[in-house]
Scaffold this motif. Structure first.
Motif, short mmCIF file in Angstrom:
data_model
loop_
_atom_site.label_atom_id
_atom_site.label_comp_id
_atom_site.label_asym_id
_atom_site.label_seq_id
_atom_site.Cartn_x
_atom_site.Cartn_y
_atom_site.Cartn_z
N GLY A 46 9.53 122.85 4.12
CA GLY A 46 9.45 122.86 2.81
C GLY A 46 9.10 121.54 2.57
O GLY A 46 9.67 121.11 1.03
N VAL A 47 8.77 120.75 3.60
CA VAL A 47 7.78 119.36 3.47
C VAL A 47 6.56 119.06 2.67
O VAL A 47 5.46 120.09 3.60
N LEU A 48 6.16 118.58 1.75
CA LEU A 48 4.92 119.30 1.36
C LEU A 48 4.46 117.36 1.32
O LEU A 48 3.56 117.19 0.31
N GLU A 49 4.24 116.98 1.64
CA GLU A 49 3.73 115.35 1.85
C GLU A 49 3.50 114.59 3.24
O GLU A 49 4.87 114.89 3.62
N TYR A 50 2.58 114.33 3.08
CA TYR A 50 1.77 113.88 4.34
C TYR A 50 0.85 112.55 4.83
O TYR A 50 0.33 113.29 3.21
N GLU A 51 0.92 111.69 5.49
CA GLU A 51 -0.32 111.32 5.43
C GLU A 51 -1.03 111.26 6.69
O GLU A 51 -0.63 111.71 7.95
N SER A 52 -2.26 110.41 6.45
CA SER A 52 -3.31 111.07 7.82
C SER A 52 -4.04 109.83 7.25
O SER A 52 -4.74 109.25 6.81
#
Ligand code: ZN
Length: 314
Positions: free
Chosen positions: A228-234
């Motif tokens: 349910g994690v809805l934030e990512y860094e790329s």
């Protein structure tokens, strides 16, 4: 479908900070600004543009103020910058950053190598950032480096993570990024870390920052989505590394991540075709091939004409 039912995933682009900081050849301010502007044009709404660390420690980002002065500002777009201490926070405030991001390593040895201080000293230094950010009305995010493993220590004690998250939380910070600085995360490590943080701090908004050092970056994202994690860094084109962590290679690649998310039915607000063009420009700027796959193969349903392909024999 994520655990919360939402289909929107927020992506924070970190290539011009995490990626460019690992480049040996100095990249011009104009090129950095052009990349950030193009990323915003492609639909990115959260960009970690640069870092206000000591220019002596990181000459590649000594131009942070110039970059911040020249990038386009658009309503709804947040430009974040890393700040390790009060001095960095003063510079970030003068540069009108939208978000200040703290970073503290979850491993004592990496903290020592990267920041030249203990975890407790890093927490105390960050405490001095808080009044500056508050005084200027600048949002604060917390960041942890080596959250899923450290090249000097192996698995990091979960208590180190909870201590740092607790310190951020006590300052009112609710958005915290967990960085896999040297690419040691695997799905089970991510699950136990996310669950431990959620158990103790259910109101913390978790962002996951993976590197693809061992080829499992996007597998970790899939696992994060299931949690349910809805934030990512790329990073655009898969730029990245860490000048202070041996063997660290690129971040997960933004355009590959966007492709995966769109294929899985998530929205990002990002135009993949535009993003691929930005990735190709970034390759030209650094002067070598970068790990991103989408800019090489294109989306799977971007069909070729049979006439354009020569048949290989044998
Ligand atoms: Zn990183």
């Amino acid at each position: 479908m994520s655990a919360t039912g939402s289909r929107f995933v927020t992506i924070t682009e970190v290539g011009t900070r995490d990626g460019f900081q690992a480049e040996k050849e100095q990249i011009s301010v104009a090129d950095k600004v052009a990349v950030i502007d193009a990323l915003i044009d492609a639909g990115l709404r959260s960009v970690e543009a640069t870092s206000f660390v000591s220019p002596r420690a990181l000459p590649q980002l000594a131009d942070a103020a110039d970059v911040m002065a020249q990038v386009q500002r658009k309503p709804g777009v947040k430009l974040a910058v890393l700040v390790p201490n009060a001095r960095g926070a003063e510079r970030a405030a003068a540069a009108k950053a939208d978000v200040m991001v703290g970073f503290i390593s979850a491993s004592e040895s990496h903290c020592k190598t990267n920041l030249n201080k203990t975890i407790d000293e890093a927490i105390a230094d960050f405490a001095q950032v808080v009044p500056i950010a508050n005084q200027w009305g600048i949002q604060m995010h917390g960041g942890l480096a080596t959250a899923f493993g450290c090249p000097f220590e192996g698995d990091v004690p979960i208590n180190n993570i909870l201590k740092i998250v607790g310190a951020y939380h006590a300052h009112g910070i609710r958005r915290i990024g967990f960085g896999d600085t040297t690419g040691m995360a695997t799905p089970p490590v991510v699950t136990r870390t996310v669950e431990a943080v959620r158990n103790k701090f259910p109101d913390v908004q978790i962002a996951l920052h993976f590197h693809n050092t061992r080829g499992v970056g996007l597998a970790n994202v899939m696992n994060g989505l299931q949690l349910g994690v809805l934030e990512y860094e790329s990073s655009i084109a898969g730029l990245g590394g860490c000048p202070f962590a041996p063997g660290a290679t690129g971040n997960i690649c933004t355009e590959d991540l966007v492709y995966l998310l769109h294929e899985c039915g998530y929205e990002t607000g990002i135009d993949l075709d535009k993003l691929i063009l930005v990735a190709k420009e970034v390759e030209k700027i650094v002067g070598r091939q970068l790990p991103g796959q989408m800019m090489k193969a294109g989306p799977r349903l971007k069909l070729m004409s049979t006439a354009s392909v020569r048949t290989a024999v044998g």
